[in-house]
Structure formats: C-alpha cells, structure tokens
Design an enzyme around this catalytic site. Sequence first.
Site, short mmCIF file in Angstrom:
data_model
loop_
_atom_site.label_atom_id
_atom_site.label_comp_id
_atom_site.label_asym_id
_atom_site.label_seq_id
_atom_site.Cartn_x
_atom_site.Cartn_y
_atom_site.Cartn_z
CE LYS A 44 -4.34 1.40 2.21
NZ LYS A 44 -5.31 1.04 3.27
CG ASP A 190 -13.72 3.14 5.78
OD1 ASP A 190 -14.95 3.24 5.61
OD2 ASP A 190 -12.91 3.10 4.83
CG ASN A 195 -12.29 -1.70 5.07
OD1 ASN A 195 -11.68 -1.97 4.05
ND2 ASN A 195 -12.75 -0.47 5.32
CG ASP A 208 -8.62 -0.46 3.88
OD1 ASP A 208 -7.44 -0.72 3.60
OD2 ASP A 208 -9.51 -0.39 3.02
#
Length: 265
Positions: A44, A190, A195, A208
């Site tokens: 990432k 989130d 996720n 995440d």
Amino acid sequence: MSRLKLSKQLREITRNYRFVKDREGMSPARVYQLIGRDETLYLKISDSRYHGTTYDVEREKDRMLWLKGKLPVPDVLHFEQYDNENFLLMRAARGEAGYAYYEKRREPEKMIRIYSEGIQLFQSVSIAGCPFASDIETRLNELDYLLQNNLADIDTENWEDDTPFQEPHELYAFLKMHQPNEELVFSHGDFGDSNLFITNDHISGLIDLGRSGKADKWYDIAFCVRSIQNDLGNNPGHLDLFFDLLGIEPDWDKIRYFILLDELF
C-alpha cells in the site's frame, strides 16, 4: 509495474512476487496484491500530500503494530519512505472478504451477526493508553486540511440519496456547528464489508485501519447501519436484530451525524 518506482531494498524483498493492481477500494492510496508461490502480500502506497492524514500508510502501520495481539490485523512486514511516498508491505488478511462472503450466501442475518461481532470486538479494546485519536475534532481538522488542499471527496454524486445538503462547504459548516457529545471507545473508523474478513462465519481479519483510534461508540455503528440498509435490503427487522444483538437502543441523531461526516472522505 513499469510505473511503480520501488527502492532497491523493496525490489529485493518482492522480487519473487507478481504484482496485480487492486481496484476495489476508494482510498487515494495505491494498493497492489503481490502473488507469491506460497503466500499473498499487499503493498500500500501513499504520497506526501496525504502525510499525517487517515490516508497515510505510515499512520495505518502504527495502528496495525499497536493492535497486534488485540485484534486480527495483518502482519506488518516492511515500511519505508522513498521518493516522496510511503510504502507499507503486509501479509494478506486471513479469510474471505465480507462482501464476497455475503454475495455467495445472501443470508442477511448472518451478516448482521458479523457486523455486531465486529462492533463488540473493537469496543472490547481498552483505550487506556491508546495514543490514537479519531474523535470528531480530529476528523474535522483533517477534513479542513483536505478541503483547503483540494483533496476531499467533494463529488456530491457519491453522497447518500437522503443527504440534505447541496454543496460540500454547507455540509462542513453543519458538521462544525452540530458536534454531538462523545462517549469514546476504540473504533475502526471505516467499518464495512470490504474491510473485514470471515472464516467459519466469524471475523478472522481486519484491514484499512488508518482511521482507527479513540472515537464515539456510534461511529462504527453508523457505518454498519448504512451497510445493512444499502446492502442487505431496507428491512426494518434487520436493524432491529442488529440493535438487539448489541443490546442498545439506536441513537439516530448520532447515526445520521456520522454518516454525514463520512460524505467528504
């Protein structure tokens, strides 16, 4: 791979992996799936414009390391800063992504039970000594930075159908003026079916985590309410089951506030 600039060290670490661009998420971070002979990794990458924000993978790395042993988070394998970007290499989460799990089974009750399990998992993490803030003031300060630097998601086409605002700064002003009192817990920030990962009908992985930290108890609950209504069919019985499993009565004012807060991220 031709446009992906890696340091010599990271090229060496990943030389036996095939890179596949991941196009699932909506984050400005770039994500690559690295497919090896025996395992799958994820890389990432966030650029310097997002330094210190919830989109910064250094911030996510710090939270993953702190959560190790507390929640089923992926292993951090490598982090570095190179050419004005941050690079986070991690193992894949264990299990099946929540959205894929639901698509195969189409069993709303099972998915609702998994959402309630996730809320309880996060809120079971003690915030005593937790160094990460994700409360309303922190998020609004970040939003101010994103708006001023043209980095916020200001496309109103992406907003919920019942969002009662016409333009981003009108919504931002409302969020500033109507901040509710907070009851802080540990929060994902989130939380949704992209996720979380599932094995044997239970959560086995969480990803995440850049927004994770101390936040109001209704923050993650609001995201679950939105997912249940949008993805599982707008059946009032679904939300009744969700709140029964949590053992609480819904606070609709806070639920609406936190859904609105997410519109610009």
